[in-house]
Design a protein around this motif. Structure first.
Motif, mmCIF file in Angstrom:
data_model
loop_
_atom_site.group_PDB
_atom_site.id
_atom_site.type_symbol
_atom_site.label_atom_id
_atom_site.label_comp_id
_atom_site.label_asym_id
_atom_site.label_seq_id
_atom_site.Cartn_x
_atom_site.Cartn_y
_atom_site.Cartn_z
ATOM 1 N N LEU A 60 0.755 -1.432 0.135
ATOM 2 C CA LEU A 60 -0.101 -0.054 0.069
ATOM 3 C C LEU A 60 0.918 1.380 0.012
ATOM 4 O O LEU A 60 1.628 1.304 1.066
ATOM 5 C CB LEU A 60 -0.889 0.198 1.242
ATOM 6 N N HIS A 61 0.393 2.164 -1.181
ATOM 7 C CA HIS A 61 1.229 3.209 -0.968
ATOM 8 C C HIS A 61 0.320 4.452 -1.491
ATOM 9 O O HIS A 61 -0.562 4.080 -2.332
ATOM 10 C CB HIS A 61 2.578 3.318 -2.190
ATOM 11 N N GLY A 62 0.767 5.665 -1.031
ATOM 12 C CA GLY A 62 -0.159 6.900 -1.437
ATOM 13 C C GLY A 62 0.221 7.215 -2.793
ATOM 14 O O GLY A 62 0.993 6.787 -3.397
ATOM 15 N N ASP A 63 -0.818 7.873 -3.313
ATOM 16 C CA ASP A 63 -0.413 8.528 -4.636
ATOM 17 C C ASP A 63 -0.992 9.986 -4.527
ATOM 18 O O ASP A 63 -0.461 10.544 -3.699
ATOM 19 C CB ASP A 63 -1.334 8.040 -5.783
ATOM 20 N N TYR A 64 -1.387 10.660 -5.754
ATOM 21 C CA TYR A 64 -1.483 11.946 -5.754
ATOM 22 C C TYR A 64 -2.487 12.766 -4.657
ATOM 23 O O TYR A 64 -2.391 13.821 -3.976
ATOM 24 C CB TYR A 64 -1.911 12.333 -7.099
ATOM 25 N N TYR A 65 -3.613 11.758 -4.706
ATOM 26 C CA TYR A 65 -4.786 12.349 -3.369
ATOM 27 C C TYR A 65 -4.838 11.412 -2.326
ATOM 28 O O TYR A 65 -5.467 11.724 -1.224
ATOM 29 C CB TYR A 65 -6.010 12.433 -4.186
ATOM 30 N N VAL A 66 -4.299 10.150 -2.367
ATOM 31 C CA VAL A 66 -4.533 9.006 -1.125
ATOM 32 C C VAL A 66 -3.281 9.273 -0.325
ATOM 33 O O VAL A 66 -2.024 9.021 -0.933
ATOM 34 C CB VAL A 66 -4.846 7.699 -1.596
ATOM 35 N N TYR A 67 -3.522 9.463 1.105
ATOM 36 C CA TYR A 67 -2.321 9.407 1.754
ATOM 37 C C TYR A 67 -2.129 7.895 2.529
ATOM 38 O O TYR A 67 -3.217 7.587 2.927
ATOM 39 C CB TYR A 67 -2.538 10.514 2.793
ATOM 40 N N ALA A 68 -0.755 7.526 2.640
ATOM 41 C CA ALA A 68 -0.456 6.420 3.258
ATOM 42 C C ALA A 68 -0.012 6.690 4.823
ATOM 43 O O ALA A 68 0.819 7.205 5.063
ATOM 44 C CB ALA A 68 0.446 5.656 2.742
#
Length: 288
Positions: free
Chosen positions: A111-119
């Motif tokens: 699981l890794h964050g991207d442009y809008y989702v934070y890990a």
């Protein structure tokens, strides 16, 4: 098991993990943590004084003052032995409706964050550098429980989020593996500067690191190079402007860091399968 082993719980947000209940407990010598399986909630334990002996499946810990542990909702929890001294600790139950995982090492997770989702990354076990901050938050959470139901709900949720923010940030600052910290710093730098051209050299200067090292970290954590990350972020910002404004395509290209409109249109079409105008039209009410 060694209490210094690095195990990470990663939560993708949104949705954010949410608070359920908390309390403070005093165990006298001979008392022990309940024996239970598949509780259905995460159980965060923070010890004020004494020593709390707790286990999860085949792994055990002896938690002392200022130490924290998060037990999973889908495992067997029990006490390997009773307390041999008076022990005071807080427990916090929380849950998430989103994706989460536990991994041995942050880079081994999926699981890794991207442009809008934070890990959100929380250590399973942690010796808090500033335990007084956690004590203050936990005390306020217990006090809020005596307020009216609606006031208690909002205040305790906010305090819980403050607590996990403190754990997330504190762990990143003190113990986070280098590649994750570098990749996240690079991503933040590019998001702040996406309207302007940013070369790998400028990115390196901004972070004070060699561009090749930054690129390796970005690929390891996000699966793309810095320039690929920047391109995808710019295109996502362009999508928002296409839907929220009636600006001409040339202005949107300029606002999102593209020097030439044809280059923007080509990149957009390759990514979405639609030209910028076609993308905008499919979301307009009359399709025109």
């Amino acid at each position: 098991m060694s209490q210094t082993s690095t195990r990470i719980l990663t939560f993708l947000a949104p949705p954010l993990p949410y608070f359920i209940e908390s309390n403070r407990v005093c165990y006298h010598p001979g008392a022990e943590h309940p024996n239970r399986s598949n509780l259905g909630v995460f159980d965060l334990l923070f010890v004020h004084s004494g020593t709390l002996h707790v286990a999860e499946e085949r792994r055990s810990w002896s938690l002392g003052p200022g130490q924290m542990l998060i037990l999973r909702p889908d495992r067997w929890h029990y006490s390997p032995k009773p307390c041999d001294e008076t022990t005071v600790f807080d427990w916090v139950h929380f849950q998430t409706a989103g994706e989460w995982e536990e991994s041995d090492y942050v880079n081994s997770g999926t699981l890794h964050g991207d442009y809008y989702v934070y890990a959100i990354r929380l250590p399973k076990f942690l010796q808090l550098a500033y335990p007084e901050q956690a004590k203050e938050i936990l005390a306020k959470m217990h006090e809020a429980a005596h307020a009216s139901s609606h006031a208690s709900f909002w205040e305790r949720q906010q305090l819980f989020l403050h607590l996990i923010e403190m754990l997330d940030e504190g762990w990143r600052n003190d113990s986070a593996p280098t590649s994750v910290g570098v990749a996240e710093r690079a991503a933040a730098f590019m998001k702040m500067n996406y309207r302007n051209p940013v070369t790998n050299k400028e990115l390196g200067q901004g972070l004070g690191l060699h561009p090749n090292y930054i690129a390796r970290c970005m690929v390891e954590v996000y699966g793309c190079t810095p320039q690929q990350y920047m391109l995808l972020y710019r295109l996502d910002q362009a999508k928002l402007l296409l839907l929220k404004t009636d600006w001409p395509i040339a202005r949107i290209a300029s606002e999102t860091g593209f020097r030439q409109t044809p280059h923007f249109s080509r990149c957009f079409s390759e990514r979405t399968g639609l030209s910028p105008l076609q993308y905008r039209k499919q979301y307009t009410r009359d399709g025109s």
